[in-house]
Design a protein around this motif. Structure first.
Motif, short mmCIF file in Angstrom:
data_model
loop_
_atom_site.label_atom_id
_atom_site.label_comp_id
_atom_site.label_asym_id
_atom_site.label_seq_id
_atom_site.Cartn_x
_atom_site.Cartn_y
_atom_site.Cartn_z
N GLY A 219 -39.22 29.49 9.91
CA GLY A 219 -39.09 28.05 9.74
C GLY A 219 -40.44 27.37 9.79
O GLY A 219 -41.14 27.44 10.79
N THR A 220 -40.79 26.71 8.68
CA THR A 220 -42.10 26.07 8.56
C THR A 220 -41.93 24.68 7.96
O THR A 220 -41.14 24.48 7.05
CB THR A 220 -43.03 26.90 7.64
OG1 THR A 220 -43.11 28.23 8.13
CG2 THR A 220 -44.42 26.30 7.55
N ALA A 221 -42.70 23.72 8.49
CA ALA A 221 -42.74 22.38 7.90
C ALA A 221 -44.19 21.89 7.92
O ALA A 221 -44.96 22.24 8.81
CB ALA A 221 -41.86 21.41 8.68
N ASP A 236 -36.86 17.17 11.92
CA ASP A 236 -36.07 17.68 10.79
C ASP A 236 -36.05 19.21 10.79
O ASP A 236 -35.01 19.82 10.52
CB ASP A 236 -36.64 17.17 9.46
CG ASP A 236 -36.42 15.68 9.25
OD1 ASP A 236 -35.64 15.08 10.03
OD2 ASP A 236 -37.04 15.11 8.34
N LEU A 237 -37.20 19.81 11.07
CA LEU A 237 -37.28 21.27 11.11
C LEU A 237 -36.38 21.81 12.22
O LEU A 237 -35.61 22.76 12.00
CB LEU A 237 -38.73 21.72 11.34
CG LEU A 237 -38.95 23.23 11.56
CD1 LEU A 237 -38.49 24.04 10.34
CD2 LEU A 237 -40.42 23.53 11.86
N LYS A 238 -36.45 21.21 13.39
CA LYS A 238 -35.67 21.70 14.54
C LYS A 238 -34.18 21.66 14.26
O LYS A 238 -33.42 22.50 14.76
CB LYS A 238 -35.99 20.87 15.79
CG LYS A 238 -35.32 21.44 17.05
CD LYS A 238 -35.89 20.84 18.31
CE LYS A 238 -35.20 21.39 19.55
NZ LYS A 238 -35.39 22.84 19.75
N ASP A 240 -32.73 21.68 11.10
CA ASP A 240 -32.38 22.16 9.77
C ASP A 240 -31.48 23.39 9.90
O ASP A 240 -31.90 24.43 10.42
CB ASP A 240 -33.66 22.52 9.01
CG ASP A 240 -33.39 22.89 7.56
OD1 ASP A 240 -32.51 23.75 7.32
OD2 ASP A 240 -34.06 22.36 6.67
N GLU A 243 -32.95 26.71 8.33
CA GLU A 243 -34.08 27.26 9.09
C GLU A 243 -33.60 27.88 10.41
O GLU A 243 -34.06 28.94 10.83
CB GLU A 243 -35.14 26.18 9.36
CG GLU A 243 -35.69 25.50 8.11
CD GLU A 243 -36.69 26.34 7.34
OE1 GLU A 243 -36.75 27.57 7.57
OE2 GLU A 243 -37.40 25.79 6.48
N VAL A 275 -39.74 24.22 18.33
CA VAL A 275 -40.75 23.85 17.33
C VAL A 275 -42.12 23.74 18.00
O VAL A 275 -42.30 22.99 18.95
CB VAL A 275 -40.38 22.53 16.62
CG1 VAL A 275 -41.52 22.07 15.73
CG2 VAL A 275 -39.11 22.72 15.79
N HIS A 282 -45.92 22.73 11.34
CA HIS A 282 -44.96 22.93 12.43
C HIS A 282 -44.26 24.26 12.17
O HIS A 282 -43.97 24.60 11.02
CB HIS A 282 -43.89 21.83 12.44
CG HIS A 282 -44.42 20.44 12.59
ND1 HIS A 282 -44.99 19.98 13.75
CD2 HIS A 282 -44.46 19.40 11.71
CE1 HIS A 282 -45.34 18.71 13.60
NE2 HIS A 282 -45.05 18.34 12.36
N GLN A 283 -43.97 25.01 13.25
CA GLN A 283 -43.28 26.30 13.10
C GLN A 283 -42.12 26.38 14.08
O GLN A 283 -42.21 25.89 15.21
CB GLN A 283 -44.23 27.47 13.42
CG GLN A 283 -45.47 27.53 12.57
CD GLN A 283 -45.31 28.32 11.30
OE1 GLN A 283 -46.30 28.71 10.71
NE2 GLN A 283 -44.11 28.57 10.84
N GLU A 385 -42.51 26.68 -1.59
CA GLU A 385 -42.98 26.98 -0.23
C GLU A 385 -44.12 28.00 -0.27
O GLU A 385 -45.12 27.86 0.44
CB GLU A 385 -41.83 27.52 0.63
CG GLU A 385 -42.24 27.82 2.07
CD GLU A 385 -41.11 28.38 2.92
OE1 GLU A 385 -41.40 29.19 3.82
OE2 GLU A 385 -39.94 27.99 2.71
#
Length: 399
Positions: A219-221, A236-238, A240, A243, A275, A282-283, A385
């Motif tokens: 998971g990457t943003a 949003d990443l956390k 998703d 992800e 995250v 962000h990962q 990506e």
């Protein structure tokens, strides 16, 4: 510069610098892992630095690799250096080797240069080794395997290559790349015809006493242009679902891998889908640990856990078979590991991503990038990506 050098840089003021010496084991194609334990056991109370190529899998499982190899990096490198320095901010502490003015001068000069990117612009033309249409078709073919139940997730990668690159043009790569990424598992490794410039944010596995810890990333943003946007992208990443599903699948795989060498009932998920924010991205990171059973050697641990699930997919062996079928390049050191073993047997190994590998003899540079393909993957977005990831690396080295 001395012939062999390894710099493991945490980018928090701490690191390890090793250099000098020809006590090195290099195996181009590994058929078994017995030489590894022999090398370690014959050098008690010594620091050992190492590179494990992804294709070490062929010596662990009944697998093979016959794809194109752009830089011909060996399957494994184990090196016992003459000098090892522990770095803590401005102080240097000699851990291994003779205490001479020459050793300290080399260490101080190297560290000073590594902290001071001169941003000399480096123009290198990388070319993707598959076309966009081919990439999209392959992703959709992998999704058909997922639909049939062959696989849950595959880390599908592609390679960018630059040819006819003289060694003078790669001199600033590490300092430029690290100046942008500031990654916690950054490394530089030079030996023989090879130089490796690694800006990895990911730990593969760490041993401290009898505790093993893996920290897979899935998971990457991108980072935002301001604080508000940055927080929103992290949130949003956390949350998703795609992800999170990718990450949890790899956590389950790592739990299974660790259970092969763990004391019963000690495998634990310490963090799930947290995250972490780095300089450029962000990962989503999880943390899985266990208590190691007695009498487990370094190779026992590697056989149980390598290659790392975040770079294969799940189930692991079927994922690796499909990777060989659908990718058109031999990964080599990319998605393998760089790290060190301490005199007491503890070790810390990274995941080789966000990395450029150079072969001065072939005058070639290789940069691999990939993403996790699941049933919910959109081939166009996965391609995008990969483009974002490779551009960050190329921007990094260009200064």
């Amino acid at each position: 510069m001395t012939s062999n050098v390894c710099f493991l840089n945490s980018n928090n003021g701490e690191g390890l610098l090793a250099f000098g010496g020809k006590d090195i084991l290099v195996i181009k194609h590994v058929s078994s892992l017995t030489d590894i334990d022999t090398f370690i056991n014959d050098r008690p109370n010594k620091y050992i630095f190492l590179c494990l190529s992804y294709d070490l899998k062929n010596g662990i499982e009944s697998l093979s690799s016959s794809n194109n190899d752009s830089v011909c990096f060996p399957d494994l490198v184990f090196w016992c250096p003459d000098s090892v320095f522990d770095i803590k901010n401005e102080s240097l502490n000699l851990l291994q080797g003779a205490s001479t003015n020459e050793q300290y001068k080399f260490a101080k000069d190297f560290i000073s240069k590594s902290k001071s990117p001169n941003h000399k612009e480096v123009k290198v033309q990388f070319e993707a080794q598959i076309s966009k249409d081919t990439y999209l078709n392959k992703v959709n073919a992998i999704k058909e395997h997922i639909q049939r139940g062959d696989i849950y997730e595959v880390n599908f990668c592609q390679e960018y290559v630059a040819k006819n690159i003289e060694i003078e043009r790669v001199k600033e790569f590490y300092t430029n790349l690290n100046g942008i990424t500031k990654a916690p598992f950054s490394s530089y490794f030079k030996f023989a015809d090879f130089e490796v410039f690694c800006g990895s944010p990911e730990r593969f596995i760490q041993k401290q006493g009898d505790i093993l810890t893996a920290q897979p990333i899935k998971g990457t943003a991108k980072r935002g242009s301001n604080k508000s946007e940055d927080l929103q992208l992290a949130n949003d990443l956390k949350n998703d679902p795609k992800e999170r599903a990718e990450n949890i699948m790899i956590v389950d795989l790592m739990r299974n891998d660790l259970s092969k060498i763990a004391r019963k009932g000690t495998v634990n998920v310490d963090e799930l889908c947290e995250v972490y924010t780095y300089k450029t991205v962000h990962q989503m990171v999880s943390k899985v640990s266990c208590q190691l059973r007695e009498n487990q050697s370094f190779t026992d641990i590697i056989k149980a856990t390598f290659p790392m699930g975040s770079m294969t997919g799940a189930p692991k062996i079927r994922a690796m078979e499909l990777i060989e079928e659908y990718e058109n390049f031999k990964r080599g050191l990319y998605s393998g590991s760089i790290g060190y073993i301490s005199p007491n047997g503890d070790f810390d190994l990274n995941v080789v991503i966000r990395t450029i590998i150079y072969n001065s003899k072939l005058k070639s540079l290789s940069c691999g990038v990939g993403s996790a393909i699941t049933i919910k993957s959109d081939a166009e977005k996965e391609y995008e990506e990969c483009g974002i990831k490779v551009q960050k690396i190329l921007d990094g080295i260009s200064g």
